[in-house]
Design a protein around this motif. Sequence first.
Motif, mmCIF file in Angstrom:
data_model
loop_
_atom_site.group_PDB
_atom_site.id
_atom_site.type_symbol
_atom_site.label_atom_id
_atom_site.label_comp_id
_atom_site.label_asym_id
_atom_site.label_seq_id
_atom_site.Cartn_x
_atom_site.Cartn_y
_atom_site.Cartn_z
ATOM 1 N N ASP A 87 4.627 0.138 2.692
ATOM 2 C CA ASP A 87 4.305 -1.132 1.508
ATOM 3 C C ASP A 87 4.176 -2.401 2.003
ATOM 4 N N ARG A 88 4.534 -2.673 3.507
ATOM 5 C CA ARG A 88 3.969 -4.042 4.028
ATOM 6 C C ARG A 88 2.359 -4.302 4.167
ATOM 7 N N LEU A 89 1.609 -3.260 4.323
ATOM 8 C CA LEU A 89 0.138 -3.198 4.246
ATOM 9 C C LEU A 89 -0.377 -3.509 3.097
ATOM 10 N N LYS A 90 -1.492 -4.384 3.240
ATOM 11 C CA LYS A 90 -2.427 -4.702 2.085
ATOM 12 C C LYS A 90 -3.876 -4.626 2.453
ATOM 13 N N GLU A 91 -4.382 -3.852 1.522
ATOM 14 C CA GLU A 91 -5.821 -3.621 1.616
ATOM 15 C C GLU A 91 -6.549 -4.629 0.895
ATOM 16 N N MET A 108 5.976 5.606 6.794
ATOM 17 C CA MET A 108 5.843 4.473 8.064
ATOM 18 C C MET A 108 4.583 4.664 8.392
ATOM 19 N N VAL A 109 3.957 3.674 9.073
ATOM 20 C CA VAL A 109 2.575 3.597 9.669
ATOM 21 C C VAL A 109 2.581 2.851 11.011
ATOM 22 N N THR A 110 1.762 3.020 11.827
ATOM 23 C CA THR A 110 1.721 2.434 13.167
ATOM 24 C C THR A 110 0.754 1.859 13.321
ATOM 25 N N VAL A 111 0.487 0.530 13.559
ATOM 26 C CA VAL A 111 -0.807 -0.178 13.460
ATOM 27 C C VAL A 111 -0.909 -0.947 14.800
ATOM 28 N N MET A 155 0.839 -1.174 0.054
ATOM 29 C CA MET A 155 0.135 0.034 0.026
ATOM 30 C C MET A 155 0.950 1.262 -0.025
ATOM 31 N N ASP A 156 0.474 2.221 -0.778
ATOM 32 C CA ASP A 156 1.217 3.290 -0.713
ATOM 33 C C ASP A 156 0.949 4.374 0.310
ATOM 34 N N LYS A 157 1.566 5.160 0.769
ATOM 35 C CA LYS A 157 1.527 6.107 1.909
ATOM 36 C C LYS A 157 0.064 7.027 2.011
ATOM 37 N N THR A 175 -10.551 -3.056 5.656
ATOM 38 C CA THR A 175 -9.907 -4.254 5.794
ATOM 39 C C THR A 175 -8.463 -3.983 5.288
ATOM 40 N N VAL A 176 -7.606 -4.027 6.446
ATOM 41 C CA VAL A 176 -6.186 -4.003 6.185
ATOM 42 C C VAL A 176 -5.448 -4.995 6.876
ATOM 43 N N GLN A 177 -4.433 -5.629 6.108
ATOM 44 C CA GLN A 177 -3.514 -6.639 6.882
ATOM 45 C C GLN A 177 -2.120 -6.438 6.799
#
Length: 61
Positions: free
Chosen positions: A54-58, A36-39, A1-3, A17-19
């Motif tokens: 880029d490690r997240l996937k919708e 970067m994202v904090t999840v 996923m892009d920022k 839904t994000v993984q």
Amino acid sequence: MDKARAKQIYDSDETFTVQLDADSVWIENVDEANGMVTVTVGNNPVNTKTVSCDRLKEIVK
């Protein structure tokens, strides 16, 4: 996923839904300057991670 998409999801009133890998996550913060994202992983508020966008996937239903 892009920022930019991560920021759209974070700012939205809708639920998406994000993984991260195989885990469902909630986006808690987006650091656009660094990409970067904090999840929060699952429903455990103490299980947080800061990773590259880029490690997240919708997951589109």
